[in-house]
Scaffold this motif. Structure first.
Motif, PDB file in Angstrom:
ATOM      1  N   GLY A   1     -16.792  12.771   9.653  1.00  0.00           N
ATOM      2  CA  GLY A   1     -16.109  14.053   9.741  1.00  0.00           C
ATOM      3  C   GLY A   1     -14.710  14.128   9.170  1.00  0.00           C
ATOM      4  O   GLY A   1     -14.105  15.197   9.169  1.00  0.00           O
ATOM      5  N   ALA A   2     -14.162  13.019   8.686  1.00  0.00           N
ATOM      6  CA  ALA A   2     -12.847  13.087   8.040  1.00  0.00           C
ATOM      7  C   ALA A   2     -12.957  13.923   6.766  1.00  0.00           C
ATOM      8  O   ALA A   2     -14.017  13.973   6.134  1.00  0.00           O
ATOM      9  CB  ALA A   2     -12.342  11.685   7.692  1.00  0.00           C
ATOM     10  N   LEU A   3     -11.883  14.595   6.403  1.00  0.00           N
ATOM     11  CA  LEU A   3     -11.872  15.370   5.163  1.00  0.00           C
ATOM     12  C   LEU A   3     -11.957  14.435   3.969  1.00  0.00           C
ATOM     13  O   LEU A   3     -11.273  13.415   3.928  1.00  0.00           O
ATOM     14  CB  LEU A   3     -10.579  16.177   5.049  1.00  0.00           C
ATOM     15  N   LEU A   4     -12.780  14.770   3.020  1.00  0.00           N
ATOM     16  CA  LEU A   4     -12.844  14.037   1.764  1.00  0.00           C
ATOM     17  C   LEU A   4     -11.843  14.689   0.822  1.00  0.00           C
ATOM     18  O   LEU A   4     -11.896  15.899   0.592  1.00  0.00           O
ATOM     19  CB  LEU A   4     -14.254  14.106   1.183  1.00  0.00           C
ATOM     20  N   VAL A   5     -10.897  13.902   0.316  1.00  0.00           N
ATOM     21  CA  VAL A   5      -9.939  14.404  -0.671  1.00  0.00           C
ATOM     22  C   VAL A   5     -10.013  13.517  -1.904  1.00  0.00           C
ATOM     23  O   VAL A   5     -10.245  12.314  -1.795  1.00  0.00           O
ATOM     24  CB  VAL A   5      -8.495  14.457  -0.113  1.00  0.00           C
ATOM     25  N   GLU A   6      -9.860  14.147  -3.063  1.00  0.00           N
ATOM     26  CA  GLU A   6      -9.974  13.387  -4.304  1.00  0.00           C
ATOM     27  C   GLU A   6      -8.727  13.453  -5.177  1.00  0.00           C
ATOM     28  O   GLU A   6      -8.649  12.748  -6.181  1.00  0.00           O
ATOM     29  CB  GLU A   6     -11.182  13.881  -5.097  1.00  0.00           C
ATOM     30  N   ASN A   7      -7.756  14.280  -4.802  1.00  0.00           N
ATOM     31  CA  ASN A   7      -6.556  14.393  -5.624  1.00  0.00           C
ATOM     32  C   ASN A   7      -5.408  14.970  -4.787  1.00  0.00           C
ATOM     33  O   ASN A   7      -5.603  15.387  -3.639  1.00  0.00           O
ATOM     34  CB  ASN A   7      -6.826  15.256  -6.865  1.00  0.00           C
ATOM     35  N   ALA A   8      -4.238  15.002  -5.377  1.00  0.00           N
ATOM     36  CA  ALA A   8      -3.043  15.460  -4.661  1.00  0.00           C
ATOM     37  C   ALA A   8      -3.157  16.911  -4.211  1.00  0.00           C
ATOM     38  O   ALA A   8      -2.705  17.260  -3.113  1.00  0.00           O
ATOM     39  CB  ALA A   8      -1.807  15.277  -5.550  1.00  0.00           C
ATOM     40  N   SER A   9      -3.774  17.757  -5.016  1.00  0.00           N
ATOM     41  CA  SER A   9      -3.922  19.168  -4.632  1.00  0.00           C
ATOM     42  C   SER A   9      -4.736  19.303  -3.355  1.00  0.00           C
ATOM     43  O   SER A   9      -4.408  20.116  -2.478  1.00  0.00           O
ATOM     44  CB  SER A   9      -4.603  19.965  -5.747  1.00  0.00           C
ATOM     45  N   GLU A  10      -5.782  18.501  -3.237  1.00  0.00           N
ATOM     46  CA  GLU A  10      -6.607  18.563  -2.033  1.00  0.00           C
ATOM     47  C   GLU A  10      -5.869  18.014  -0.810  1.00  0.00           C
ATOM     48  O   GLU A  10      -6.073  18.484   0.307  1.00  0.00           O
ATOM     49  CB  GLU A  10      -7.925  17.822  -2.253  1.00  0.00           C
ATOM     50  N   VAL A  11      -4.990  17.045  -1.012  1.00  0.00           N
ATOM     51  CA  VAL A  11      -4.167  16.541   0.094  1.00  0.00           C
ATOM     52  C   VAL A  11      -3.229  17.651   0.564  1.00  0.00           C
ATOM     53  O   VAL A  11      -3.091  17.895   1.768  1.00  0.00           O
ATOM     54  CB  VAL A  11      -3.371  15.285  -0.323  1.00  0.00           C
ATOM     55  N   LEU A  12      -2.611  18.352  -0.370  1.00  0.00           N
ATOM     56  CA  LEU A  12      -1.716  19.458  -0.009  1.00  0.00           C
ATOM     57  C   LEU A  12      -2.479  20.572   0.708  1.00  0.00           C
ATOM     58  O   LEU A  12      -1.972  21.150   1.669  1.00  0.00           O
ATOM     59  CB  LEU A  12      -1.003  20.001  -1.248  1.00  0.00           C
ATOM     60  N   GLU A  13      -3.681  20.866   0.254  1.00  0.00           N
ATOM     61  CA  GLU A  13      -4.512  21.862   0.938  1.00  0.00           C
ATOM     62  C   GLU A  13      -4.811  21.419   2.366  1.00  0.00           C
ATOM     63  O   GLU A  13      -4.798  22.227   3.293  1.00  0.00           O
ATOM     64  CB  GLU A  13      -5.829  22.072   0.188  1.00  0.00           C
ATOM     65  N   ALA A  14      -5.082  20.134   2.556  1.00  0.00           N
ATOM     66  CA  ALA A  14      -5.373  19.617   3.895  1.00  0.00           C
ATOM     67  C   ALA A  14      -4.150  19.749   4.802  1.00  0.00           C
ATOM     68  O   ALA A  14      -4.270  20.092   5.976  1.00  0.00           O
ATOM     69  CB  ALA A  14      -5.818  18.158   3.813  1.00  0.00           C
ATOM     70  N   ILE A  15      -2.979  19.524   4.271  1.00  0.00           N
ATOM     71  CA  ILE A  15      -1.749  19.694   5.055  1.00  0.00           C
ATOM     72  C   ILE A  15      -1.549  21.160   5.400  1.00  0.00           C
ATOM     73  O   ILE A  15      -1.259  21.502   6.545  1.00  0.00           O
ATOM     74  CB  ILE A  15      -0.531  19.124   4.294  1.00  0.00           C
ATOM     75  N   ASP A  16      -1.729  22.039   4.443  1.00  0.00           N
ATOM     76  CA  ASP A  16      -1.603  23.476   4.703  1.00  0.00           C
ATOM     77  C   ASP A  16      -2.607  23.939   5.739  1.00  0.00           C
ATOM     78  O   ASP A  16      -2.299  24.733   6.612  1.00  0.00           O
ATOM     79  CB  ASP A  16      -1.800  24.287   3.418  1.00  0.00           C
ATOM     80  N   TYR A  17      -3.815  23.440   5.658  1.00  0.00           N
ATOM     81  CA  TYR A  17      -4.854  23.795   6.617  1.00  0.00           C
ATOM     82  C   TYR A  17      -4.391  23.466   8.028  1.00  0.00           C
ATOM     83  O   TYR A  17      -4.502  24.279   8.929  1.00  0.00           O
ATOM     84  CB  TYR A  17      -6.143  23.051   6.294  1.00  0.00           C
ATOM     85  N   LYS A  18      -3.858  22.293   8.231  1.00  0.00           N
ATOM     86  CA  LYS A  18      -3.404  21.873   9.557  1.00  0.00           C
ATOM     87  C   LYS A  18      -2.226  22.732  10.008  1.00  0.00           C
ATOM     88  O   LYS A  18      -2.153  23.133  11.172  1.00  0.00           O
ATOM     89  CB  LYS A  18      -3.021  20.391   9.533  1.00  0.00           C
ATOM     90  N   LEU A  19      -1.307  23.039   9.105  1.00  0.00           N
ATOM     91  CA  LEU A  19      -0.149  23.868   9.464  1.00  0.00           C
ATOM     92  C   LEU A  19      -0.581  25.279   9.836  1.00  0.00           C
ATOM     93  O   LEU A  19      -0.090  25.859  10.795  1.00  0.00           O
ATOM     94  CB  LEU A  19       0.864  23.894   8.315  1.00  0.00           C
ATOM     95  N   GLU A  20      -1.517  25.846   9.072  1.00  0.00           N
ATOM     96  CA  GLU A  20      -2.002  27.193   9.372  1.00  0.00           C
ATOM     97  C   GLU A  20      -2.753  27.218  10.700  1.00  0.00           C
ATOM     98  O   GLU A  20      -2.614  28.154  11.479  1.00  0.00           O
ATOM     99  CB  GLU A  20      -2.905  27.703   8.240  1.00  0.00           C
ATOM    100  N   LYS A  21      -3.543  26.194  10.963  1.00  0.00           N
ATOM    101  CA  LYS A  21      -4.277  26.105  12.219  1.00  0.00           C
ATOM    102  C   LYS A  21      -3.295  26.034  13.409  1.00  0.00           C
ATOM    103  O   LYS A  21      -3.487  26.693  14.411  1.00  0.00           O
ATOM    104  CB  LYS A  21      -5.184  24.881  12.215  1.00  0.00           C
ATOM    105  N   ALA A  22      -2.230  25.286  13.256  1.00  0.00           N
ATOM    106  CA  ALA A  22      -1.217  25.168  14.322  1.00  0.00           C
ATOM    107  C   ALA A  22      -0.540  26.506  14.559  1.00  0.00           C
ATOM    108  O   ALA A  22      -0.287  26.883  15.724  1.00  0.00           O
ATOM    109  CB  ALA A  22      -0.188  24.096  13.954  1.00  0.00           C
ATOM    110  N   LYS A  23      -0.252  27.255  13.508  1.00  0.00           N
ATOM    111  CA  LYS A  23       0.376  28.578  13.651  1.00  0.00           C
ATOM    112  C   LYS A  23      -0.548  29.523  14.431  1.00  0.00           C
ATOM    113  O   LYS A  23      -0.107  30.267  15.294  1.00  0.00           O
ATOM    114  CB  LYS A  23       0.711  29.174  12.288  1.00  0.00           C
ATOM    115  N   LYS A  24      -1.840  29.484  14.101  1.00  0.00           N
ATOM    116  CA  LYS A  24      -2.805  30.342  14.786  1.00  0.00           C
ATOM    117  C   LYS A  24      -2.914  29.967  16.252  1.00  0.00           C
ATOM    118  O   LYS A  24      -2.987  30.824  17.118  1.00  0.00           O
ATOM    119  CB  LYS A  24      -4.186  30.245  14.114  1.00  0.00           C
TER     120      LYS A  24
END
Length: 155
Positions: free
Chosen positions: A128-151
């Motif tokens: 279940g860990a997120l699969l990331v293949e590049n820096a853009s996907e890492v940044l998206e994963a960070i944004d996802y967590k930040l947005e989830k915390a805001k909600k």
């Protein structure tokens, strides 16, 4: 975005070196901050001490011991919104950090690794860990967590 890592050889060295160019390196040590370990990273440790942040729960003069590193990994997970596994094998200390991160409800992401190498990262992705293949996907994963915390805070 800062990089929190344990100052080990390899990917830790590369990540912290690059982050420190921007004053964004946080090195968590398994020994006193006056002890250079690994010795190959002595100059990087000193540089991070000047421009980044060195953290240790051990007093000066305390050398590295095997029992210190799981404690250090706990701190790594606590300080990170996202734990990124670049490479790990079945008996890697990285899995300790991953377990701490999951227990803290932090996001866990992994780069895929060759299937013939017994990659624990691949196992984490299957679990279940997120699969990331590049820096853009890492940044998206960070944004996802930040947005989830805001909600969650809005609830």
């Amino acid at each position: 975005i800062g990089i929190v890592s344990g100052l080990a050889k390899g990917i830790d060295t590369a990540a912290l070196s690059e982050a420190n160019r921007f004053g964004k390196a946080i090195a968590v040590l398994g020994n006193g901050i006056d002890v250079n370990y690994p010795e190959e990273n002595a100059a990087l440790q000193e540089e991070i001490g000047r421009t980044g942040l060195l953290i240790s729960e051990y007093p000066e003069g305390v050398g590295p011991e095997a029992s210190h590193f799981p404690c250090r990994n706990r701190i790594l997970a606590c300080l990170s919104k996202l734990t990124l596994v670049a490479e790990a094998h079945e008996k890697s200390g990285t899995l300790i950090t991953a377990a701490y991160a999951l227990n803290l409800n932090r996001e866990l992401a992994c780069f895929p690794f060759r299937a013939d190498e017994g990659s624990a990262g691949n196992m984490l992705i299957k679990d279940g860990a997120l699969l990331v293949e590049n820096a853009s996907e890492v940044l998206e994963a960070i944004d996802y967590k930040l947005e989830k915390a805001k909600k969650d805070k809005r609830r």
